[in-house]
Design a protein around this motif. Structure first.
Motif, PDB file in Angstrom:
ATOM      1  N   LEU A 167       0.815  -1.208   0.000  1.00 44.77           N
ATOM      2  CA  LEU A 167       0.000   0.000   0.000  1.00 44.77           C
ATOM      3  C   LEU A 167       0.852   1.263   0.000  1.00 44.77           C
ATOM      4  O   LEU A 167       0.481   2.269  -0.611  1.00 44.77           O
ATOM      5  N   ALA A 168       1.977   1.231   0.694  1.00 40.86           N
ATOM      6  CA  ALA A 168       2.870   2.387   0.697  1.00 40.86           C
ATOM      7  C   ALA A 168       3.369   2.677  -0.713  1.00 40.86           C
ATOM      8  O   ALA A 168       3.448   3.843  -1.138  1.00 40.86           O
ATOM      9  N   ARG A 169       3.681   1.641  -1.459  1.00 41.95           N
ATOM     10  CA  ARG A 169       4.130   1.820  -2.841  1.00 41.95           C
ATOM     11  C   ARG A 169       2.988   2.344  -3.715  1.00 41.95           C
ATOM     12  O   ARG A 169       3.228   3.122  -4.644  1.00 41.95           O
ATOM     13  N   CYS A 170       1.769   1.940  -3.412  1.00 41.28           N
ATOM     14  CA  CYS A 170       0.608   2.475  -4.126  1.00 41.28           C
ATOM     15  C   CYS A 170       0.470   3.974  -3.844  1.00 41.28           C
ATOM     16  O   CYS A 170       0.196   4.763  -4.752  1.00 41.28           O
ATOM     17  N   GLY A 171       0.646   4.360  -2.574  1.00 40.01           N
ATOM     18  CA  GLY A 171       0.557   5.768  -2.219  1.00 40.01           C
ATOM     19  C   GLY A 171       1.617   6.617  -2.887  1.00 40.01           C
ATOM     20  O   GLY A 171       1.370   7.771  -3.263  1.00 40.01           O
ATOM     21  N   LEU A 172       2.815   6.061  -3.046  1.00 43.42           N
ATOM     22  CA  LEU A 172       3.891   6.788  -3.725  1.00 43.42           C
ATOM     23  C   LEU A 172       3.607   6.927  -5.213  1.00 43.42           C
ATOM     24  O   LEU A 172       3.896   7.961  -5.821  1.00 43.42           O
ATOM     25  N   ALA A 173       3.048   5.870  -5.817  1.00 45.35           N
ATOM     26  CA  ALA A 173       2.786   5.883  -7.258  1.00 45.35           C
ATOM     27  C   ALA A 173       1.533   6.681  -7.614  1.00 45.35           C
ATOM     28  O   ALA A 173       1.461   7.287  -8.689  1.00 45.35           O
ATOM     29  N   HIS A 174       0.537   6.680  -6.716  1.00 46.04           N
ATOM     30  CA  HIS A 174      -0.745   7.347  -7.000  1.00 46.04           C
ATOM     31  C   HIS A 174      -1.161   8.192  -5.789  1.00 46.04           C
ATOM     32  O   HIS A 174      -2.163   7.892  -5.128  1.00 46.04           O
ATOM     33  N   PRO A 175      -0.423   9.250  -5.492  1.00 45.85           N
ATOM     34  CA  PRO A 175      -0.663   9.995  -4.249  1.00 45.85           C
ATOM     35  C   PRO A 175      -2.014  10.674  -4.170  1.00 45.85           C
ATOM     36  O   PRO A 175      -2.517  10.912  -3.070  1.00 45.85           O
ATOM     37  N   ARG A 176      -2.625  10.985  -5.294  1.00 49.16           N
ATOM     38  CA  ARG A 176      -3.913  11.677  -5.262  1.00 49.16           C
ATOM     39  C   ARG A 176      -5.084  10.718  -5.099  1.00 49.16           C
ATOM     40  O   ARG A 176      -6.225  11.156  -4.968  1.00 49.16           O
ATOM     41  N   ARG A 177      -4.814   9.414  -5.090  1.00 51.13           N
ATOM     42  CA  ARG A 177      -5.890   8.439  -4.935  1.00 51.13           C
ATOM     43  C   ARG A 177      -5.985   7.922  -3.499  1.00 51.13           C
ATOM     44  O   ARG A 177      -6.958   7.255  -3.146  1.00 51.13           O
ATOM     45  N   LEU A 178      -4.967   8.180  -2.692  1.00 46.04           N
ATOM     46  CA  LEU A 178      -4.982   7.741  -1.296  1.00 46.04           C
ATOM     47  C   LEU A 178      -4.858   8.956  -0.387  1.00 46.04           C
ATOM     48  O   LEU A 178      -3.861   9.681  -0.425  1.00 46.04           O
TER      49      LEU A 178
END
Length: 394
Positions: A167-178
């Motif tokens: 999830l942390a990697r998701c937040g880094l890749a898509h910061p405006r979605r989390l």
């Protein structure tokens, strides 16, 4: 009896997986919208008694099984959470936490999107040899496909262990979605306990989980059982916990072992463990979503989490360290729920719920649903120190 689809174009009733690679290549040529329509067709065949469950096709991670808890049609009035489980578990561990009494009020005002890592749905067959298990980085980047598929504009991420890293990697890749990241026992480096994992699981050649491998998965999750190299003593250390009685801990441990050897596929667990062992460093400095780090003093990752906290921007990160527990979601759900509520309110969500210990009156001009509507302006504003929950040690 209905059996949900587990692979692209294949069901668990299929004895032959030889067509998987061919089907995978054909699916890769489809557009994103075509893949979405095909996933919708597959989902529509699931009987209503089994919904809400979806099979979402991603570009690189294959099919991801998604379990929805709550009413997504009300997402504009509720907080939406995206969860990812740890090693040796699946979405059921997150469901157990959400269903705990301490989470009842948050649950009533939220929707939860629970992810099963590929091959970790219940009673899954072996992932085929032609399937390349994705890295944690790839899984994190592909999670945005789930949000797009379910038409979710933004969510708060909750991940545990390896799932927190994803999830942390998701937040880094898509910061405006989390909107924010709640990371339980998240390790950012490739060292520490992973070295011991590497030495044990590199020898895992059989189809089943050996006793030593099971022992180490238990150590990874609970941490507070006495551990010495090559042997786990299942007698808990002589440390009392205010959050969980010894008999309850024994029950949790027995239940975890039962699930591990029950309806989870050991071959697929091994693939997830290897992805965790081979992970790259997680660089959270400069991460745009706010972060709540959670750990217990008896977790094997406790010192790693504290080190990570000291390296990050204090305006963006908060830490909760629960005394005398290892598995904080199971052993201290009330303390986690309390910090989760404060964290979400810092993101402009769940504002109809009073902070712990505070009685709140709502304006007669606003309904409870209006209070719970997310503050989308939060996405474009940089918070001050006062907006973030304080460093908490319970």
């Amino acid at each position: 009896m209905f059996r949900p689809t587990l692979f692209r174009g294949l069901s668990v009733d299929s004895a032959d997986l030889s067509g998987y690679e061919l089907d995978r290549s054909r699916r890769a040529s489809l557009s994103a919208e075509q893949r979405r329509k095909l996933s919708l067709l597959r989902t529509s065949s699931i009987p209503s008694r089994l919904k809400p469950k979806y099979v979402v096709s991603t570009d690189r991670s294959g099919d991801i099984h998604v379990h929805v808890q709550g009413d997504l049609t009300q997402q504009d009035k509720r907080c939406v959470f995206l969860t990812v489980h740890d090693l040796g578990t699946n979405h059921s561990s997150m469901v157990d936490f959400v269903n705990s009494p301490a989470m009842s009020e948050i649950k009533e005002r939220s929707c939860f999107i629970h992810i099963d890592v590929p091959g970790h749905e219940e009673n899954s067959p072996d992932l085929p040899d032609s399937y390349q298990f994705p890295s944690l980085q790839t899984l994190g980047e592909d999670l945005v496909t789930v949000l797009d598929f379910l038409h979710i504009r933004y969510a708060v991420g909750i991940g545990e262990g390896a799932g927190a890293n994803i999830l942390a990697r998701c937040g880094l890749a898509h910061p405006r979605r989390l909107l924010g990241l709640v990371l339980v026992n998240c390790t950012a480096s490739t060292s520490s306990v992973a070295d011991a994992f590497r030495s044990r699981f590199s020898r895992w050649r059989g189809a089943d989980i050996s006793q030593s491998e099971e022992d180490f998965l238990i150590y990874h999750k609970f941490g507070h059982v006495s551990f010495v190299p090559g042997h786990l003593d299942y007698r808990y250390q002589q440390i009392s916990s205010d959050s969980c009685e010894p008999n309850e801990k024994d029950r949790m441990l027995a239940e975890y072992r039962s699930r591990l050897r029950g309806n989870l596929n050991p071959h697929n667990i091994k693939l997830f463990v290897r992805a965790f062992i081979n992970r790259k460093d997680l660089l959270l400095k400069g991460c745009r979503p706010d972060i709540l780090l959670i750990t217990g003093t008896l977790s094997p990752y406790s010192s790693v989490i504290e080190k990570l906290y000291k390296e990050l921007d204090r305006d963006r990160v908060t830490i909760l360290k629960v005394e005398k527990v290892g598995d904080v979601l199971a052993e201290a759900p009330a303390k986690v729920a309390q910090s989760l509520l404060l964290f979400c309110q810092g993101q402009g969500q769940l504002t109809s719920l009073p902070p712990p210990g505070v009685e709140r009156r709502m304006s007669r001009a606003m309904s409870m649903e209006e209070y719970d509507k997310p503050n989308i302006r939060r996405l474009s504003l940089t918070p001050s120190v006062a907006d973030s929950p304080p460093h908490t040690k319970l």
